[in-house]
Design a protein around this motif. Structure first.
Motif, short mmCIF file in Angstrom:
data_model
loop_
_atom_site.label_atom_id
_atom_site.label_comp_id
_atom_site.label_asym_id
_atom_site.label_seq_id
_atom_site.Cartn_x
_atom_site.Cartn_y
_atom_site.Cartn_z
N ILE A 215 3.46 -2.88 -14.52
CA ILE A 215 3.03 -1.63 -13.90
C ILE A 215 4.10 -1.12 -12.95
N ARG A 216 4.72 -2.01 -12.18
CA ARG A 216 5.80 -1.60 -11.28
C ARG A 216 6.99 -1.06 -12.06
N LEU A 217 7.30 -1.66 -13.19
CA LEU A 217 8.38 -1.17 -14.04
C LEU A 217 8.07 0.23 -14.57
N ALA A 218 6.84 0.45 -14.99
CA ALA A 218 6.44 1.77 -15.48
C ALA A 218 6.54 2.81 -14.37
N TRP A 219 6.11 2.47 -13.15
CA TRP A 219 6.22 3.41 -12.02
C TRP A 219 7.68 3.70 -11.73
N MET B 268 3.43 -4.42 -2.62
CA MET B 268 4.76 -4.44 -2.01
C MET B 268 4.93 -3.28 -1.04
N VAL B 269 4.46 -2.09 -1.39
CA VAL B 269 4.60 -0.93 -0.51
C VAL B 269 3.24 -0.55 0.06
N PHE B 270 2.39 0.05 -0.76
CA PHE B 270 1.05 0.44 -0.32
C PHE B 270 -0.06 -0.26 -1.08
N GLY B 271 0.27 -0.95 -2.15
CA GLY B 271 -0.73 -1.67 -2.94
C GLY B 271 -1.27 -0.90 -4.12
N VAL B 272 -0.62 0.21 -4.48
CA VAL B 272 -1.09 1.02 -5.60
C VAL B 272 -0.92 0.27 -6.91
N CYS B 273 0.26 -0.27 -7.15
CA CYS B 273 0.52 -0.99 -8.41
C CYS B 273 -0.34 -2.25 -8.51
N ALA B 274 -0.51 -2.95 -7.39
CA ALA B 274 -1.36 -4.15 -7.40
C ALA B 274 -2.81 -3.77 -7.67
N LEU C 126 -6.93 0.20 -3.74
CA LEU C 126 -5.66 -0.36 -3.28
C LEU C 126 -5.81 -1.85 -3.03
N ASP C 127 -4.78 -2.61 -3.36
CA ASP C 127 -4.77 -4.05 -3.11
C ASP C 127 -3.60 -4.34 -2.18
N GLN C 128 -3.80 -4.10 -0.89
CA GLN C 128 -2.71 -4.22 0.07
C GLN C 128 -2.31 -5.66 0.32
#
Length: 91
Positions: free
Chosen positions: A63-67, A44-50, A38-40
């Motif tokens: 990645i955020r768009l894909a999620w 933006m939320v928990f850092g999963v996409c980052a 995780l990259d908190q």
């Protein structure tokens, strides 16, 4: 339930192929010591996409768009996001 397992398998195999295409599969590359975490600080939320962005080198916006698109498809993205948050360690 089986769709969640299949989606996870597709995601894992896609990331594996992506890393191989990028050249991280060779032992002399410096990127072989990257860990998925995780990259908190940049999340933006928990850092999963980052965290996925840092690991793969893909832009975090894609990645955020894909999620977001996967959330619209029967809610699979939400389940995978929560699962990724629970499994991934904090960097």
């Amino acid at each position: 339930m089986i769709w969640l397992i299949r989606a996870g398998a597709y995601l894992f195999s896609g990331l594996t192929v992506w890393q191989f295409v990028q050249g991280a599969g060779t032992p002399d590359m410096a990127g072989i010591h990257k860990h998925l975490a995780l990259d908190q600080a940049h999340g933006m939320v928990f850092g999963v996409c980052a965290g996925f962005s840092t690991y793969t080198g893909i832009d975090v916006t894609l990645i955020r768009l894909a999620w977001a698109l996967s959330v619209l498809y029967r809610g699979a993205g939400l389940a995978l996001y929560i699962l990724a948050f629970l499994i991934m360690p904090v960097s």
